[in-house]
Write an enzyme that holds these catalytic residues in place. Sequence first.
Site, PDB file in Angstrom:
ATOM      1  N   TYR A   1       0.825  -1.211   0.000  1.00  0.00           N
ATOM      2  CA  TYR A   1       0.000   0.000   0.000  1.00  0.00           C
ATOM      3  C   TYR A   1       0.859   1.261   0.000  1.00  0.00           C
ATOM      4  O   TYR A   1       0.469   2.285  -0.551  1.00  0.00           O
ATOM      5  CB  TYR A   1      -0.884   0.045   1.247  1.00  0.00           C
ATOM      6  CG  TYR A   1      -2.224  -0.633   1.108  1.00  0.00           C
ATOM      7  CD1 TYR A   1      -2.310  -2.005   0.952  1.00  0.00           C
ATOM      8  CD2 TYR A   1      -3.400   0.113   1.152  1.00  0.00           C
ATOM      9  CE1 TYR A   1      -3.545  -2.619   0.847  1.00  0.00           C
ATOM     10  CE2 TYR A   1      -4.638  -0.502   1.043  1.00  0.00           C
ATOM     11  CZ  TYR A   1      -4.700  -1.864   0.890  1.00  0.00           C
ATOM     12  OH  TYR A   1      -5.913  -2.478   0.783  1.00  0.00           O
TER      13      TYR A   1
ATOM     14  N   LYS B   1       2.960 -15.206   3.262  1.00  0.00           N
ATOM     15  CA  LYS B   1       3.216 -15.978   2.042  1.00  0.00           C
ATOM     16  C   LYS B   1       4.725 -16.201   1.995  1.00  0.00           C
ATOM     17  O   LYS B   1       5.426 -15.788   1.052  1.00  0.00           O
ATOM     18  CB  LYS B   1       2.685 -15.189   0.820  1.00  0.00           C
ATOM     19  CG  LYS B   1       2.732 -15.929  -0.496  1.00  0.00           C
ATOM     20  CD  LYS B   1       1.669 -17.009  -0.646  1.00  0.00           C
ATOM     21  CE  LYS B   1       1.867 -17.763  -1.953  1.00  0.00           C
ATOM     22  NZ  LYS B   1       1.020 -18.964  -2.053  1.00  0.00           N
TER      23      LYS B   1
ATOM     24  N   ASP C   1      -3.099 -18.222   1.147  1.00  0.00           N
ATOM     25  CA  ASP C   1      -4.048 -18.934   0.274  1.00  0.00           C
ATOM     26  C   ASP C   1      -4.801 -20.004   1.049  1.00  0.00           C
ATOM     27  O   ASP C   1      -6.025 -20.127   0.947  1.00  0.00           O
ATOM     28  CB  ASP C   1      -3.335 -19.506  -0.972  1.00  0.00           C
ATOM     29  CG  ASP C   1      -2.044 -20.251  -0.652  1.00  0.00           C
ATOM     30  OD1 ASP C   1      -1.610 -20.234   0.517  1.00  0.00           O
ATOM     31  OD2 ASP C   1      -1.465 -20.852  -1.588  1.00  0.00           O
TER      32      ASP C   1
ATOM     33  N   ASP D   1      -6.609  -6.872   4.192  1.00  0.00           N
ATOM     34  CA  ASP D   1      -7.701  -6.222   3.457  1.00  0.00           C
ATOM     35  C   ASP D   1      -8.596  -7.288   2.823  1.00  0.00           C
ATOM     36  O   ASP D   1      -9.820  -7.264   2.960  1.00  0.00           O
ATOM     37  CB  ASP D   1      -7.109  -5.301   2.381  1.00  0.00           C
ATOM     38  CG  ASP D   1      -8.192  -4.639   1.544  1.00  0.00           C
ATOM     39  OD1 ASP D   1      -9.163  -4.150   2.139  1.00  0.00           O
ATOM     40  OD2 ASP D   1      -8.067  -4.642   0.297  1.00  0.00           O
TER      41      ASP D   1
ATOM     42  N   ASP E   1     -12.590  -8.914   4.254  1.00  0.00           N
ATOM     43  CA  ASP E   1     -13.819  -8.873   3.440  1.00  0.00           C
ATOM     44  C   ASP E   1     -14.406 -10.276   3.313  1.00  0.00           C
ATOM     45  O   ASP E   1     -15.609 -10.483   3.429  1.00  0.00           O
ATOM     46  CB  ASP E   1     -13.549  -8.324   2.026  1.00  0.00           C
ATOM     47  CG  ASP E   1     -13.830  -6.837   1.915  1.00  0.00           C
ATOM     48  OD1 ASP E   1     -13.691  -6.125   2.938  1.00  0.00           O
ATOM     49  OD2 ASP E   1     -14.185  -6.370   0.812  1.00  0.00           O
TER      50      ASP E   1
END
Length: 368
Positions: free
Chosen positions: A154, A201, A233, A257, A261
């Site tokens: 970001y 990751k 994942d 983020d 959601d």
Amino acid sequence: MTKRDVRAKPNSMNKNILIVPGDGIGQEVTAVGKKVLDKVATKFGHTFTYDEALIGHVAIEATGNPLPEETLAKMRASDAVLFGAVGHPKYDNDPTAKVRPEQGLLKMRKELGLYANLRPIKLFDELLGASSIKPEILKGADILFFRELTGDIYFGEKGRKNNGDTAYDVAEYSRFEVERIARKAFDAARTRRKKVCSVDKANVLETSRLWREVVQKIALEYPDVEVEHQFVDSTAMMLIKDPTRFDVVVTANLFGDILTDEASQIAGSMGMLASASIGDGTGVYEPIHGSAHDITGKGVANPLASILSAALLLEISFGLKAESDVLINAVDGVLKAGFRTRDIADATTAPDKILGTEAMGNEVLSRI
Ligand code: IPM
Ligand code: MG
């Protein structure tokens, strides 16, 4: 004792709250959140004073700047911020726009040092049927996400090269950034079920390898907390397959983020989820949903996430746990009474129980 001491109720507080509704339904739901805070203040003998400020698209329209200096100054001067949402479809469909509402949000996070974003995912029992996940899988799910909020892809260098035909966004983390968010997550786990899942990751990304190394080191300071490391994942898959296995989840900005959601579906609707962004100074409290221009102005937005954000504000920034619980119980009471906004209604909801934003807010207010 002075006269003032005699009159003051025990532990009564004087606080300044900045209301920053932003764009779209942010305006509608934040108005309800403010009313609810005010009712709590009256009930418990606190004095809350309010100011308002612009951010996002409305700020661009008024000043050309998505985060005007005046807003930032007011944020720094306040004891807490109740935030709505930013965004406007006009920019989403124009990738070349140089000034965007979201820049205001990101700059606010950076300027206020809001490095820890807490997103509690808790399913109210009455909403078991509102999720698209089977009730028997969901029952008992209670996850607290710690999303790192001021680093990662970001905020790294971004740009174009090769005459604009190649684009890049750099992901970067420093040791201290991982340490401070990890400590927050482990501290919180101690007050809950004592489990931390760190998501990265590390099989591919160097930032994730640093992340894992630092979390492993911090974990040594918390021998009473069980820690596991998962790849993002597989975490995305396990959240849906077995959500009750998680307690505290800590992860980087972009992964957080996306995963939050996804996890919002565990709570039935994005319209139910509150968040707290905290760090070095003033805390900011906001629903995780966006500006939702498709329903803006229709009076149907779910105000419960803003109300639950107000509850987080009371607990985290002001230490008012009893007041915060009153709000959460009021929301629970409204749901138990069968009231729903459109987004959390299902086939069994009677049409006269489906309420708009204001009416839903009034049901909560009457239970405080
Ligand atoms: C969020 C939002 C923001 C983010 C957007 C609006 C920039 O999706 O708070 O989750 O990506 O952080
Ligand atoms: Mg998001």
